[in-house]
Design a protein around this motif. Structure first.
Motif, short mmCIF file in Angstrom:
data_model
loop_
_atom_site.label_atom_id
_atom_site.label_comp_id
_atom_site.label_asym_id
_atom_site.label_seq_id
_atom_site.Cartn_x
_atom_site.Cartn_y
_atom_site.Cartn_z
N ALA A 108 79.95 60.12 94.16
CA ALA A 108 79.43 58.78 94.42
C ALA A 108 78.33 58.41 93.42
N ILE A 109 77.44 59.34 93.17
CA ILE A 109 76.31 59.01 92.29
C ILE A 109 76.74 59.00 90.82
N TYR A 168 70.63 52.32 103.62
CA TYR A 168 71.97 52.30 103.02
C TYR A 168 72.78 51.11 103.54
N PHE A 222 75.63 46.93 92.60
CA PHE A 222 76.80 47.81 92.66
C PHE A 222 76.39 49.29 92.58
N ILE A 223 75.26 49.58 91.94
CA ILE A 223 74.77 50.97 91.95
C ILE A 223 74.46 51.37 93.39
N ILE A 224 73.74 50.49 94.08
CA ILE A 224 73.31 50.87 95.42
C ILE A 224 74.49 50.90 96.39
N LEU A 269 66.70 58.24 102.45
CA LEU A 269 66.28 56.85 102.65
C LEU A 269 66.55 56.34 104.06
N LEU A 322 74.75 44.34 88.54
CA LEU A 322 75.01 45.77 88.41
C LEU A 322 74.17 46.58 89.39
N PHE A 323 72.93 46.16 89.55
CA PHE A 323 72.04 46.84 90.47
C PHE A 323 72.63 46.89 91.87
N LEU A 363 71.11 42.32 87.56
CA LEU A 363 70.97 42.29 89.01
C LEU A 363 72.31 42.54 89.71
N ALA A 378 77.49 52.06 95.54
CA ALA A 378 78.34 53.22 95.26
C ALA A 378 77.95 54.45 96.06
N VAL A 379 76.67 54.62 96.36
CA VAL A 379 76.28 55.82 97.10
C VAL A 379 76.24 55.59 98.62
N LEU A 406 65.20 53.86 90.70
CA LEU A 406 66.41 53.89 91.54
C LEU A 406 67.18 55.20 91.36
N ILE A 416 78.80 52.96 85.90
CA ILE A 416 79.04 51.52 85.69
C ILE A 416 77.94 50.94 84.80
N ILE A 417 76.73 51.48 84.91
CA ILE A 417 75.62 51.00 84.09
C ILE A 417 75.87 51.30 82.62
N PHE A 423 71.63 48.21 101.68
CA PHE A 423 72.25 48.23 100.34
C PHE A 423 73.63 47.57 100.38
N GLU A 483 78.98 57.11 101.20
CA GLU A 483 78.95 58.57 101.26
C GLU A 483 77.67 59.08 101.92
N TYR A 484 76.55 58.39 101.71
CA TYR A 484 75.26 58.95 102.13
C TYR A 484 74.78 58.46 103.49
N ILE A 519 70.86 65.82 100.56
CA ILE A 519 72.12 65.84 101.31
C ILE A 519 72.91 67.09 100.94
N LEU A 535 67.90 58.08 94.16
CA LEU A 535 69.26 58.48 94.53
C LEU A 535 69.47 59.97 94.26
N PHE A 574 65.64 51.29 86.64
CA PHE A 574 66.66 52.34 86.69
C PHE A 574 66.04 53.70 86.99
N VAL A 585 79.61 57.77 89.87
CA VAL A 585 80.18 56.42 89.74
C VAL A 585 79.06 55.40 89.56
N ALA A 586 78.00 55.56 90.36
CA ALA A 586 76.89 54.59 90.34
C ALA A 586 76.23 54.53 88.97
#
Lengths: 511, 376
Positions: free
Chosen positions: A69-70, B121, B99-101, B116, B96-97, B94, B103-104, A488, A76-77, B124, B107-108, A499, A492, A485, A72-73
Motif C-alpha cells: 500500500a505504501i 484513515y 491519493f497518497i492518503i 493514526l 496527488l496528496f 493537492l 492508498a494506505v 506525510l 504515484i508521486i 483520509f 490496508e491500515y 503495523i 505513513l 511530503f 503505491v502511495a
C-alpha cells in the motif's frame, strides 16, 4: 532559453525527488521480491496440500499487503513529479520518456492491481489453481513494472534511439528497440531487480531469525528460511555478477561517474582499485593535493574491471575535466565551448525562423547540428559543475559492495546450518540475521545514491542538465511541497512500521 | 500497419484513447464516491465494514487507471503533461496528496497499532472522495474555461497566476463540474455497493442514496451544460494553427459533430436509467447502465474539448500558447509505437472483466468478512 536560473529551486526539486525515491525504495524492492517468495510458498502449498504452507503463505502475504500500500502511495508521486517539478524535462524528452511510463501502466500496473484483489480476498472465491495463478501474476506484474521504469531510467543514463527536433525544441524517438535493448538499460534492470530479490530474502531471514531467537514458530521459521536463503543466495550471486556488468557499462558511457566512484583524479595505465580508503575532503579537481589520506589499493584491478584489459588506461576526473590529449579525451572545458555554440545556434535558428529569414536559419541550424552532441555542456557555468560530489559516491559504492559480499556469506552460512539443523544454536548469528534486513536497506539506498548522485549534473547524460530540466517554480513553492511530503511520508512510514511489528509479533498462528 | 496512418489521424486516435482512459477513471470513481458515503450515510459499524471491504477490492483499479491516464498523457501529449503539471502546480499536488492518503487507508484503518487511528484513515478516505474529485473536476473544467500560461519559443511554460492552478477552483463553471463529479461519484458508489453487497437494510439505504445524489448532481450538470453551449470557446485555425475565441464554439461542436451530441444524450439517459431502475424496481444492476452512461458522457465532453479544431487546453493569457491535439502531441513515430502498445488495452480489459466476474459472482456478506481476519 534560460531567463533566470534559480539554483535553489533546482536543489529543492532534487531533494524532493530524492526524498520520494528513497522512501519509495524502502518498499518497492520488498514488493518485487516478496511477491515471488509468496508465489514460491503458495506453489509448495498447492503441490503438497499441506495447510501449514498455506498458513505460512498467508502470513507473508499479510506483510506484503501492508508494504504494498505504501509503495503505491509513494509511486504515484514519482510519476507526476516529472511533470510538476521537471516540466522542461517532460517537454524536451516526453516524446521518448513518456512511452515506457505509459507502457508500464498498461502492461504491468493493471496485472498487479487486478490480481492483487484475488490474491488477498480470493481464497474462498476462486479455485486453488486460479488463486495460485493470481499470486504469480502479481509477482510478474510488479516485476514488469520495474522493467519499464528501469528502461526509462537507463535511457536517462545513456540516451539512445532519438534525434533533436529544432523546430519544436525537443528530442524525439527514432528507434524504440534501441531504447528497449540498450545494454545499459538491461544491465541496470537485472542488477536492480536481483538486488530487490536479495533484499526481500533478507526481510524473511530477519523475521524468521527473530522467531528462532524467541523460540517461536520454529517449523514455520525454518521452512521460510530454507526458501528465502536459497532465493537470496542465488540472487546475491547474480547481483555481484550484474553489478560488475553495470560498472563496466558506466566506464564506457559515464566515465565521470566511474571516476567519482573510485575518487580517481589522475588516470593511469594500468589503474589500481582502491579497496579501502580515507578521503581528503578538501581535494578539488586540478589541485595537487592527494585525494586520499590513507588507502589500500589492488594493482591493475580497476583497469580490468572497467575495460576488461589489465594494462588499459582509465580516465580520472582531471582527465575528463581538463582533457587529455595523449589519451584523446576531450575535456569539459572544450565541450562547454562546443555546447555554447550549439545553444547559440539553436537560439539564432529560432530567432531567424521568427522573422522568416531562411538563409540565417539554415546557417544557424548547421552550427547547432555540428555541436549538438555537446548541447548540455553549453548550459554549464564552469567545468567543475560536471563533477558530482565525490565523497558521497565513493563511500556509498563501498558500503554497497561490502554489504553485498557480506550477504553472500550470510546466506551460505545460514543454508549450511539449516542443513545441519544447527541454526537455532547460534544466537549471535541469528541476531546478525535479524538486523540484516536493515543492512539490506542501507545497501539498496547506497546503490541508488551511486547511480543518481553519480550522474549529476545531468538529467539526461551530456544533453540536459538539471538546471534546465526543472519547472519554472520559485524555491519556496517546492520547499513547501518537500516538507509536506516529508511529514506525510514519515507519518505513513511510522504507521507501517508499527503495523508491521504488531503483525510480526502476532505471528502466523494468529490466522 | 499503424505507421502508414498520417499524423493527424494518430493524434485524433490518441485523443480518443487517452480520454477513454479518463472516462473509465470517472466511472471507477464509484470507489471515491463510496468513500464519502461511509461518513455521510449514517451507517452502523457492520454496514461500514461491508462498504469498506467492497470498495477495498476495487480501489486499486481506480488508482491504476488514474496513473495510466497520467502516463498516457505523458506519452501522447507531452506538452500538456509539461504545461499543466508544471504550471497548474498546486491543483495537481493537492490532488496527488489526496491519493497518497487514500492508498494506505484501506490496508491500515482496522489494523492494530496503526499509529493514526481509524478515524484519521476514514477521514483520509473522505478527503480523497470529496476534495480529490472536486479538484479533478475543476482541473478538467479548465479545458473549457482556460488557464493562465504562456509558452516561450522553446515551449517552456510560464504560469501567470500566483495561485498556480488553484485559481481553477474559483470559477463557478469549474466548481460546478467538480461538484457534479463528486455527486456523480456518490451516485455510482451507491449503485455499485447496492449490487455488490448482501445486506437488506443497507441495500435499501444505498438505493435511496443513489437517487438522492443524482438529484444533487443534476443542477450542477445543467449549469455546466447550459454554460457550455452559451460560452465562447477556443477555435483553432486548421491551416496555420492560430487560436481565436469563437462565440458558442462548443454549441457549434455539438451541431457539427452530431454523433457526439447523440453520445452525450445517450450517456445521460443511461445514467438516469440506471439510477431510476435501482430506485423504483427490485433490480440492483443499475450500476451497469449508469457506468456505461458515465463513460459515454465523459467521452462526449472530452471530444467537445479536443475535436473539431478546438484547443483542449486553452490559455487565457496568450491565445496562441493554447494547446491543441496537434501542437501538444508526440511525434508520428512515438504515436505509432504507442498505438501498437494500445493493442494490449483489450487484453487488459479482458482479464479485468474476467477477474471481476470471478470475484463478484457471489455477493459480499458480513459472515464472510467476519470469518476473515484479513478483512479491512
Amino acid at each position: 532559453m534560460i531567463e533566470q536560473i534559480d539554483l535553489t529551486m533546482v536543489n529543492w526539486a532534487r531533494a524532493t525527488f530524492a526524498l520520494t525515491a528513497m522512501y519509495h525504495w524502502i518498499f518497492v524492492p520488498l514488493t518485487l521480491g516478496l511477491s515471488f517468495i509468496c508465489a514460491f510458498f503458495e506453489s509448495i502449498y498447492v503441490k503438497t496440500g499441506d495447510e501449514q504452507w498455506k498458513k505460512l503463505t498467508r502470513f507473508w502475504m499479510t506483510l506484503f499487503g501492508i508494504n504494498f500500500a505504501i509503495g503505491v502511495a509513494t509511486g504515484i508521486i514519482l510519476e507526476f513529479e516529472f511533470g510538476t517539478n521537471w516540466s522542461n524535462y517532460s517537454w524536451m524528452v516526453g516524446d521518448i520518456f513518456g512511452a515506457p511510463l505509459a507502457i508500464e501502466g498498461i502492461a504491468a500496473f493493471f496485472l498487479e492491481a487486478t490480481f492483487f484483489a484475488v490474491m488477498f480476498f480470493g481464497w474462498n472465491r476462486v479455485s486453488k489453481k486460479t488463486h495460485l495463478f493470481a499470486t504469480w501474476m502479481v509477482a510478474v506484474g510488479s516485476n514488469l513494472s520495474a522493467v519499464w521504469i528501469l528502461i526509462a531510467n537507463g535511457w536517462m543514463q545513456h540516451p539512445v534511439g532519438m534525434t533533436f527536433n529544432p523546430d519544436l525544441a525537443r528530442f524525439e524517438m527514432t528507434d524504440f528497440w534501441a531504447l528497449v535493448s540498450s545494454p545499459v538499460a538491461i544491465s541496470h534492470f537485472v542488477h536492480v531487480t536481483s538486488s530487490a530479490f536479495l533484499y526481500a530474502s533478507l526481510f524473511v531471514v530477519a523475521i524468521s531469525s527473530w522467531y528462532l531467537l524467541k523460540k517461536r514458530h520454529l517449523l514455520f521459521a525454518k521452512r521460510s528460511l530454507t526458501v528465502a536463503c536459497t532465493f537470496g543466495l542465488l540472487s546475491s550471486l547474480f547481483v555481484a555478477y550484474t553489478g560488475d556488468e553495470h560498472a563496466f557499462h558506466a566506464a564506457v558511457v559515464q566515465p565521470m561517474k566511474l571516476a567519482a566512484m573510485e575518487a580517481l583524479y589522475d588516470g593511469e595505465a594500468p589503474t589500481g582499485l582502491v579497496a579501502m580508503g580515507l578521503l581528503n575532503f578538501s581535494k578539488k579537481p586540478g589541485d595537487d593535493q592527494d585525494p586520499f589520506i590513507f588507502k589500500v589499493k589492488i594493482p591493475m584491478a580497476l583497469s580490468l574491471l572497467a575495460n576488461r584489459e589489465i594494462y588499459s588506461f582509465v580516465p580520472g576526473i582531471n582527465d575528463l575535466v581538463f582533457g587529455n590529449i595523449e589519451q584523446n579525451i576531450m575535456g569539459v572545458e572544450e565541450k562547454m565551448v562546443r555546447g555554447k555554440l550549439a545553444v547559440a545556434g539553436l537560439g539564432d535558428y529560432k530567432a531567424a525562423q521568427n522573422v522568416g529569414d531562411q538563409l540565417a536559419a539554415s546557417k544557424a541550424l548547421t552550427l547547432f547540428e555540428k555541436n549538438s552532441d555537446y548541447l548540455g555542456y553549453g548550459y554549464l557555468d564552469s567545468a567543475e559543475q560536471a563533477v558530482p560530489y565525490v565523497p558521497l559516491i565513493f563511500y556509498s559504492f563501498r558500503v554497497m559492495v561490502s554489504l553485498g559480499t557480506f550477504f553472500i556469506l550470510l546466506f551460505l552460512v545460514y543454508l549450511y546450518l539449516l542443513r545441519k539443523d544447527q541454526l537455532e544454536k547460534q544466537p549471535l548469528l541469528l541476531k546478525l540475521g535479524a538486523i540484516s534486513f536493515f543492512l539490506g536497506l542501507v545497501a539498496q539506498e547506497a546503490g541508488w545514491i551511486v547511480t543518481e548522485v553519480g550522474r549529476q549534473p545531468w538529467a539526461i547524460q551530456d544533453l540536459l542538465p538539471v538546471t534546465i530540466a526543472r519547472s519554472n517554480l520559485d524555491s519556496g513553492t517546492v520547499a513547501v511541497t518537500f516538507f509536506m511530503f516529508l511529514i506525510l511520508f514519515t507519518a505513513l512510514l511510522i504507521a507501517e512500521l508499527k503495523i508491521m511489528t504488531k503483525q510480526i509479533s502476532i505471528g502466523p498462528e494468529g490466522d | 500497419m499503424f505507421g502508414s496512418l498520417d499524423l493527424s489521424t494518430l493524434q485524433q486516435l490518441w485523443w480518443f484513447i487517452v480520454t477513454l482512459v479518463g472516462s473509465l477513471f470517472v466511472f471507477l470513481t464509484f470507489v471515491q464516491g463510496g468513500q464519502t458515503l461511509l461518513s455521510t450515510l449514517s451507517l452502523t459499524e457492520d454496514e461500514k465494514i461491508l462498504v469498506v471491504n467492497s470498495l477495498g477490492r476495487k480501489w486499486e483499479l481506480t488508482f491504476t487507471t488514474l496513473v495510466l491516464f497520467g502516463g498516457a498523457l505523458f506519452a501522447a501529449f507531452p506538452l500538456f503533461y509539461a504545461t499543466s503539471f508544471g504550471g497548474a502546480y498546486w491543483v495537481w499536488i493537492l490532488i496527488l496528496f489526496t491519493f497518497i492518503i487514500q492508498a494506505v487507508s484501506y490496508e491500515y484503518r482496522r489494523k492494530p497499532d496503526n499509529f493514526l487511528g481509524k478515524g484519521v484513515y476514514d477521514a483520509f478516505l473522505f478527503i480523497n472522495g470529496s476534495v480529490g474529485i472536486l479538484l479533478i473536476g475543476a482541473a478538467i473544467g479548465t479545458f473549457f474555461t482556460g488557464s493562465n500560461f504562456t509558452l516561450n519559443d522553446y515551449n517552456f511554460v510560464q504560469w501567470t497566476h500566483p495561485l498556480r492552478g488553484l485559481e481553477a477552483a474559483f470559477s463557478f463553471f469549474n466548481l460546478s463540474l467538480g461538484l457534479f463529479l463528486v455527486f456523480l461519484a456518490r451516485t455510482l458508489g451507491a449503485l455499485y455497493l447496492a449490487n455488490n453487497l448482501e445486506h437488506e437494510s443497507l441495500v435499501v439505504k444505498l438505493k435511496n442514496s443513489s437517487f438522492n445524489n443524482l438529484l444533487c448532481a443534476l443542477p450542477f450538470l445543467l449549469y455546466v451544460l447550459i454554460t457550455l453551449v452559451l460560452m465562447d470557446g477556443y477555435a483553432v485555425n486548421p491551416v496555420d494553427g492560430t487560436v481565436v475565441t469563437e462565440a458558442n464554439k462548443y454549441l457549434h461542436n455539438l451541431l457539427q459533430m452530431p454523433l457526439n451530441l447523440i453520445l452525450l444524450l445517450v450517456g445521460l439517459v443511461l445514467v438516469v436509467l440506471g439510477v431510476v431502475l435501482n430506485r423504483f424496481t427490485a433490480s440492483v444492476r443499475g450500476i451497469w447502465p449508469a457506468g456505461l452512461g458515465t463513460v459515454l458522457t465523459c467521452l462526449a465532453i472530452f471530444f467537445l474539448a479536443g475535436y473539431n479544431n478546438t484547443a483542449f487546453y486553452p490559455s487565457k493569457a496568450d491565445l496562441n500558447s493554447s494547446l491543441t491535439i496537434f501542437n501538444a502531441s508526440s511525434s508520428h513515430y512515438t504515436l505509432t509505437v504507442m498505438t501498437y502498445v494500445a493493442l494490449l488495452v483489450p487484453v487488459v480489459l479482458g482479464y479485468i472483466i474476467w477477474v471481476w466476474k470471478q470475484m463478484d459472482s457471489k455477493k459480499l456478506t458480513l459472515e464472510e468478512l467476519n470469518a476473515d481476519k484479513k478483512s479491512y
